[in-house]
Every structure is written in C-alpha cells, then in structure tokens.
Design an enzyme around this catalytic site. Structure first.
Site, PDB file in Angstrom:
ATOM      1  N   SER A   1      -6.578   3.387   4.100  1.00 50.48           N
ATOM      2  CA  SER A   1      -5.871   2.574   3.092  1.00 50.48           C
ATOM      3  C   SER A   1      -6.841   1.839   2.170  1.00 50.48           C
ATOM      4  CB  SER A   1      -4.906   1.580   3.761  1.00 50.48           C
ATOM      5  OG  SER A   1      -3.887   1.191   2.854  1.00 50.48           O
TER       6      SER A   1
ATOM      7  N   SER B   1       0.797  -1.235   0.000  1.00 47.81           N
ATOM      8  CA  SER B   1       0.000   0.000   0.000  1.00 47.81           C
ATOM      9  C   SER B   1       0.826   1.281   0.000  1.00 47.81           C
ATOM     10  CB  SER B   1      -0.958   0.017   1.192  1.00 47.81           C
ATOM     11  OG  SER B   1      -2.038  -0.852   0.957  1.00 47.81           O
TER      12      SER B   1
ATOM     13  N   LYS C   1       0.148   3.728  -2.677  1.00 46.89           N
ATOM     14  CA  LYS C   1      -0.895   4.753  -2.609  1.00 46.89           C
ATOM     15  C   LYS C   1      -0.318   6.159  -2.481  1.00 46.89           C
ATOM     16  CE  LYS C   1      -4.124   1.313  -1.005  1.00 46.89           C
ATOM     17  NZ  LYS C   1      -4.481   0.444   0.089  1.00 46.89           N
TER      18      LYS C   1
END
Length: 205
Positions: free
Chosen positions: A68, A8, A11
């Site tokens: 997230s 993640s 991101k």
C-alpha cells in the site's frame, strides 16, 4: 451510494490505469522508473523507494498492491501523467468511462481531501471491472508479502490467510475513513466481491 472517503481503496484505480498502460505497451514491467523527491517524501504507508535508486514498474506495482505504498503510487502517477495532479485527471476520466457515478479523485493514494470520495457501489464496480479486464495481472492481489530495500512488508488483507478462496483486493485506513476493505473470493465458478467501509478497527474489518 453514500459518498465516503475511500482511503487506500483509491489505489485500485491507480493500479487499473497502470495495468492498462502495460496492456497498451506504453509501460513495460521491467522499465526503470526514476523516483522524484515528492514520491520519496510521500506521507503514510510506503515501500521505501529512494531518489538515487531507480525502481521497476513491476516492483512499484508490488509496492502499491501488497505494501500500500503511497510513494509507489506517486512514482507511477508521475510516470504516466507527468504529475500526480495530471494523473488524478486521468483517474476521473476513467471513472466516468467505467460508470462510477459518485466518485471523484484528487490524488493517486487516497490521502484525505474533501473532494476525494467514492461509494460502496462504485468501488465494487471498479473491483469487478479490474478483475474482468486484467485477469493475467489479478493474481498479484493474492501475494502475501513483498521485500523491497531489505524491508519485508505483509499484505494487510488478513483474509488471504484465513480463507483459501479469498484472492484480493485492497485495504484502506485513515483516521477519518476508518478501516476499509474491498475483498473478493472465488469458489468454483462463482466470484463474490464485498466492500466494507468505515469500520472501527482492523479486526472488525
């Protein structure tokens, strides 16, 4: 410079491109975004957006940064580029422009793919560039919790609770990537960024 799965931490680039669109005026914070079935069905962590309920760009950014949310990432990607695949092309173009020499994206979320990789150096560079380019948006990374759809989720960056100087940025985790974190702290005029990759547990991270 070793290539790793960024999970993640990906991101950060999804957020970078969204901040850029807001700065350029091609997106507005209160703009209502339709939710596709693909975004709604996103696997992994989610902010729980729904197809029959429009969501704003500002809410989606909270969903990406604090919760997230993979669903939020896909909704933003489809808004900015039509498809997540098209958005990945934008991500790679931006990575080249920023000098991320060993980074390649195939999605907006960081879900595992053999062609989706980055390095500690590139992630540190991306983080420092994001902080420098979007100081007005950066405080969002220090927000500890966000409620959407009557579901409260907490920021997974536990350093926000344990050190008052820490003000960002992003955690990541998959089975293959382990537990990852790009963190930043500012004390007086000095800012430091750390990149932790592939640890065995949330506590170690």
């Amino acid at each position: 410079d070793e290539r790793v799965e960024p999970a993640s931490l990906t991101k950060l680039m999804t957020v970078y491109l969204t901040f850029a669109a807001l700065k350029q005026g091609t997106l507005k914070p209160e703009q209502a975004i339709p939710v596709s079935e693909r975004a709604w069905r996103a696997p992994g962590s989610r902010m729980f957006i729904e197809p029959n309920k429009a969501v704003t760009v500002n809410e989606l950014l909270h969903g990406v940064i604090i919760q997230s949310g993979n669903d939020a990432c896909i909704a933003l990607a489809e808004t900015l580029a039509g498809t997540e695949e098209g958005f990945a092309q934008l991500m790679n173009r931006e990575a080249q422009r920023l000098g991320l020499k060993n980074t390649h994206f195939v999605n907006a979320t960081g879900l595992p793919d053999p062609q989706h990789y980055s390095t500690a150096r590139d992630l540190a560079l991306l983080a420092s560039t994001l902080i420098r380019d979007f100081p007005e948006q950066y405080p969002l990374f220090a927000v500890k919790e966000f409620r959407y759809n009557n579901i409260v989720q907490h920021n997974r960056n536990r350093l926000l609770w344990s050190d008052p100087h820490v003000d960002g940025l992003k955690t990541g985790h998959t089975e293959t990537a382990g537990y990852c974190l790009v963190a930043s702290a500012k004390r007086e005029q000095q800012r430091l960024i750390s990149v932790v990759l592939g640890t065995a547990s949330d506590a170690v991270r």
